[in-house]
Each structure stands twice: as structure tokens, then as C-alpha cells.
Design a protein around this motif. Structure first.
Motif, mmCIF file in Angstrom:
data_model
loop_
_atom_site.group_PDB
_atom_site.id
_atom_site.type_symbol
_atom_site.label_atom_id
_atom_site.label_comp_id
_atom_site.label_asym_id
_atom_site.label_seq_id
_atom_site.Cartn_x
_atom_site.Cartn_y
_atom_site.Cartn_z
ATOM 1 N N ALA A 184 -30.720 62.750 43.838
ATOM 2 C CA ALA A 184 -32.031 62.459 43.254
ATOM 3 C C ALA A 184 -32.907 61.718 44.268
ATOM 4 N N ASP A 185 -34.176 62.077 44.323
ATOM 5 C CA ASP A 185 -35.124 61.440 45.239
ATOM 6 C C ASP A 185 -35.757 60.252 44.530
ATOM 7 N N LEU A 186 -35.110 59.089 44.635
ATOM 8 C CA LEU A 186 -35.528 57.905 43.892
ATOM 9 C C LEU A 186 -35.759 56.722 44.820
ATOM 10 N N ASN A 187 -36.719 55.865 44.452
ATOM 11 C CA ASN A 187 -36.882 54.618 45.188
ATOM 12 C C ASN A 187 -35.889 53.580 44.662
ATOM 13 N N PHE A 188 -35.846 52.433 45.305
ATOM 14 C CA PHE A 188 -34.829 51.428 44.985
ATOM 15 C C PHE A 188 -34.916 50.955 43.532
ATOM 16 N N VAL A 189 -36.130 50.685 43.063
ATOM 17 C CA VAL A 189 -36.309 50.206 41.688
ATOM 18 C C VAL A 189 -35.848 51.266 40.694
ATOM 19 N N SER A 190 -36.179 52.522 40.966
ATOM 20 C CA SER A 190 -35.775 53.616 40.073
ATOM 21 C C SER A 190 -34.262 53.787 40.044
ATOM 22 N N ILE A 191 -33.616 53.571 41.196
ATOM 23 C CA ILE A 191 -32.151 53.657 41.247
ATOM 24 C C ILE A 191 -31.523 52.579 40.370
ATOM 25 N N LEU A 192 -32.037 51.354 40.488
ATOM 26 C CA LEU A 192 -31.513 50.259 39.658
ATOM 27 C C LEU A 192 -31.724 50.551 38.175
ATOM 28 N N GLN A 193 -32.908 51.039 37.852
ATOM 29 C CA GLN A 193 -33.229 51.358 36.460
ATOM 30 C C GLN A 193 -32.317 52.464 35.942
ATOM 31 N N LEU A 194 -32.072 53.465 36.771
ATOM 32 C CA LEU A 194 -31.186 54.563 36.382
ATOM 33 C C LEU A 194 -29.759 54.080 36.193
ATOM 34 N N LEU A 195 -29.285 53.195 37.051
ATOM 35 C CA LEU A 195 -27.917 52.687 36.930
ATOM 36 C C LEU A 195 -27.734 51.919 35.624
ATOM 37 N N VAL A 196 -28.750 51.136 35.262
ATOM 38 C CA VAL A 196 -28.682 50.403 33.988
ATOM 39 C C VAL A 196 -28.696 51.374 32.812
ATOM 40 N N ALA A 197 -29.654 52.298 32.821
ATOM 41 C CA ALA A 197 -29.790 53.245 31.708
ATOM 42 C C ALA A 197 -28.581 54.168 31.622
ATOM 43 N N GLY A 198 -28.135 54.688 32.770
ATOM 44 C CA GLY A 198 -26.992 55.592 32.778
ATOM 45 C C GLY A 198 -25.719 54.921 32.301
ATOM 46 N N SER A 199 -25.534 53.665 32.697
ATOM 47 C CA SER A 199 -24.354 52.911 32.243
ATOM 48 C C SER A 199 -24.438 52.636 30.749
ATOM 49 N N MET A 200 -25.640 52.315 30.267
ATOM 50 C CA MET A 200 -25.817 52.015 28.845
ATOM 51 C C MET A 200 -25.556 53.238 27.972
ATOM 52 N N VAL A 201 -26.077 54.399 28.392
ATOM 53 C CA VAL A 201 -25.840 55.594 27.576
ATOM 54 C C VAL A 201 -24.367 55.985 27.637
ATOM 55 N N GLY A 202 -23.719 55.763 28.793
ATOM 56 C CA GLY A 202 -22.285 56.025 28.913
ATOM 57 C C GLY A 202 -21.467 55.120 27.999
ATOM 58 N N ILE A 203 -21.853 53.858 27.932
ATOM 59 C CA ILE A 203 -21.177 52.908 27.033
ATOM 60 C C ILE A 203 -21.367 53.332 25.579
ATOM 61 N N MET A 204 -22.585 53.763 25.241
ATOM 62 C CA MET A 204 -22.849 54.232 23.878
ATOM 63 C C MET A 204 -21.947 55.413 23.529
ATOM 64 N N PHE A 205 -21.867 56.401 24.403
ATOM 65 C CA PHE A 205 -21.010 57.561 24.157
ATOM 66 C C PHE A 205 -19.541 57.141 24.039
ATOM 67 N N SER A 206 -19.115 56.202 24.871
ATOM 68 C CA SER A 206 -17.716 55.743 24.850
ATOM 69 C C SER A 206 -17.381 55.063 23.531
ATOM 70 N N LEU A 207 -18.270 54.194 23.078
ATOM 71 C CA LEU A 207 -18.034 53.469 21.824
ATOM 72 C C LEU A 207 -18.015 54.431 20.632
ATOM 73 N N ILE A 208 -18.881 55.428 20.665
ATOM 74 C CA ILE A 208 -18.900 56.433 19.594
ATOM 75 C C ILE A 208 -17.600 57.234 19.598
ATOM 76 N N THR A 209 -17.096 57.535 20.791
ATOM 77 C CA THR A 209 -15.818 58.252 20.892
ATOM 78 C C THR A 209 -14.684 57.421 20.309
ATOM 79 N N TYR A 210 -14.654 56.139 20.617
ATOM 80 C CA TYR A 210 -13.618 55.261 20.052
ATOM 81 C C TYR A 210 -13.744 55.164 18.538
ATOM 82 N N GLU A 211 -14.979 55.020 18.056
ATOM 83 C CA GLU A 211 -15.171 54.848 16.618
ATOM 84 C C GLU A 211 -14.794 56.098 15.845
ATOM 85 N N SER A 212 -15.083 57.263 16.409
ATOM 86 C CA SER A 212 -14.855 58.520 15.699
ATOM 87 C C SER A 212 -13.462 59.100 15.931
ATOM 88 N N GLY A 213 -12.834 58.723 17.049
ATOM 89 C CA GLY A 213 -11.494 59.204 17.333
ATOM 90 C C GLY A 213 -11.426 60.494 18.116
#
Length: 291
Positions: A184-213
Motif C-alpha cells: 500500500a502507498d501510505l504515509n507514516f500517519v496513515s500506516i499508524l492509523q491502519l495498524l490501529v484499525a486493522g488490529s482492532m477489526v482483527g480483535i473484533m473478529f477474534s472475539l466473535i469467533t470465541y463467543e460463537s465457537g
């Protein structure tokens, strides 16, 4: 014991070698399966097959190849079945089925309330068919299912079976975020923002997987999100994207609202959505433990 508790049970602990090898092989399988599927699709299109058909074949082949690889990893590396990685028969809990529709709808509604204008892209029948097929089958079904099978299925389960759930939630989520930075062609701020957002959505998917089985609840959320937000149906951003059927061009250029160079998936608004439904999954997990 409930069905979700049975499907979320894991076998005896893996060795460090098994866990790391399985996780690495799973990630490589995702790359190889996607690349092979795209190359086959391109070859078919060059033979004169409509691009929409090529896209559909690519998506189906992507899923098939990924499942074959994962089945092999589970049998040979983990000495187990795909069920041990929560890759079970298709089953979706109503609450997550509803959430899969609500999350993108809320995000789209919030953006439509912001200053901007809607534009549609003129496409001929072939382009329209390709755009819709690509959005639904490749970016939606294929990408959504395969990424959940790999990240929330194999990698998360491998880390959990070797270490613990905290590592199993955090590490694959960060890797998931980093995967979207590559190329991805991103500047430094966008990379940081993406890392936060990408990690958060990954955590959301993980927690839903645990809750649902199983992985199918997060997969459904992933599928619908991809169809609505990134597949080619609707683009929301500061500039028009001619490859999307509809564009909502924002007047605002605030990186917090627009998501920076990556787009609204990395915006503060989207991150708040990920956080809210992550909290819902945690609450449901706690309630189940108290029963």
C-alpha cells in the motif's frame, strides 16, 4: 455443555515448532491460493471468457485451494482436524448475523450524514456484471471466508493451543493489520492509523469467533463488510474512484474521518464501530461464563 463450547474446545497443546510452522504455512497458503486463483482467472479471461465469469471462478478456486491447504496443515502439522481450529459446519448465531448487516449500514449512514455528494459511475453491461461479481464472490465470499479460516481459524487456534487466548487474539490481529500495509502507498500517519484499525477489526473478529465457537460468524461479518465497503459497489472518500459503481465524495479532508490514505476502514468512525462490537462480544462471553 453447549454446542459453542463443544466446537471451541481444543486438543492437547501443540509444541512451539508445530504452532509456528502451522501459522506460517497457513499464511503462505493464503498467498499461494490467492495468487493461483487470480492467475487461472486471468488465463481464462485471455481465452475469451467474460471477466465476470473469470472473477467468479477465481473466487471459488481461492476458497477451494485454501481449504485444501488448511486441511493438510491440520492433519499433518497439528495431527488433528479442522474442527480443532473452529472450522466447523456452517453455523451462524442470530446476533452476529444481525450485526453483520448493522455494522456497515451504521458506518455508511454516518458518512451519508456528512457533507458530500453521491455520484454513480457509468458502466456498460459487462463492466457492471464484473463489478458486482467481483464484489460478491471474490472480495466478499472468497476473501472474507479465506481470511477468517487462516487468521481466526488456523493461526489463532495454533497460538492458543501453544500459549494462551490473549496471545491468540492479539498476534494474528496485528499480523492481519500488517498484511494490509504490504504494497500500500501510505504515509507514516496513515500506516499508524491502519495498524490501529486493522488490529482492532482483527480483535473484533477474534472475539466473535470465541463467543460463537466457530469462524463462520466472523466470516459472515467479513463477507458483508467487504461487499459493501471495498468490493466495488460503494466507495466513500475524498476523491471519486471510477472502479466503483457508486461514489460518495466527502467534503472533509480530516484524516480521522477519511481514514487517511487507506480509506474509511481506518477512520475513527470505523474504529469506534469495531470497538463497540468487540465490547458486545466480551459481554456475551462474560455472561456465558457466569451461567
Amino acid at each position: 455443555m453447549s454446542h459453542s463450547e463443544r466446537t471451541s474446545s481444543v486438543p492437547a497443546k501443540l509444541t512451539t515448532k508445530q504452532a509456528i510452522l502451522g501459522a506460517v504455512l497457513a499464511y503462505i497458503s493464503l498467498i499461494i491460493s490467492q495468487l493461483a486463483a487470480v492467475l487461472v482467472s486471468q488465463g481464462i479471461v485471455r481465452l475469451g471468457v467474460p471477466s465476470a465469469v473469470g472473477s467468479a471462478i477465481s473466487g471459488i478456486l481461492y476458497i477451494v485451494l485454501a481449504f485444501l491447504c488448511v486441511s493438510l496443515i491440520c492433519r499433518k502439522c497439528f495431527k488433528s482436524t479442522m474442527d480443532s481450529c473452529r472450522i466447523t459446519k456452517f453455523s451462524v448465531k442470530p446476533i452476529w448475523g444481525i450485526t453483520a448487516l448493522i455494522l456497515p449500514c451504521i458506518i455508511v449512514f454516518i458518512y451519508f450524514m456528512m457533507p458530500g455528494h453521491l455520484k454513480n459511475t457509468v458502466m456498460d453491461a459487462g463492466e457492471l456484471c464484473y463489478t458486482i461479481t467481483n464484489a460478491v464472490i471474490f472480495y466478499g465470499l472468497a476473501a472474507g471466508i479465506v481470511e477468517e479460516v487462516i487468521f481466526r481459524g488456523v493461526i489463532m487456534s495454533a497460538l492458543e493451543q501453544r500459549w494462551n487466548r490473549y496471545i491468540a487474539v492479539i498476534v494474528p490481529s496485528v499480523i492481519f493489520a500488517l498484511s494490509h500495509v504490504i504494497g500500500a502507498d501510505l504515509n507514516f500517519v496513515s500506516i499508524l492509523q491502519l495498524l490501529v484499525a486493522g488490529s482492532m477489526v482483527g480483535i473484533m473478529f477474534s472475539l466473535i469467533t470465541y463467543e460463537s465457537g466457530n469462524i463462520w460468524n466472523s466470516a459472515l461479518m467479513h463477507i458483508i463488510w467487504n461487499i459493501v465497503m471495498i468490493g466495488g459497489i460503494l466507495h466513500i472518500g475524498v476523491e471519486e474512484n471510477k472502479y466503483f459503481l457508486f461514489n460518495y465524495v466527502l467534503d472533509s479532508h480530516s484524516f480521522a474521518i477519511t481514514g487517511g490514505d487507506f480509506g474509511i476502514e481506518a477512520s475513527v468512525i470505523a474504529i469506534m464501530g469495531y470497538l463497540i462490537f468487540s465490547i458486545l462480544a466480551i459481554v456475551l462471553l462474560q455472561r456465558r461464563r457466569l451461567k
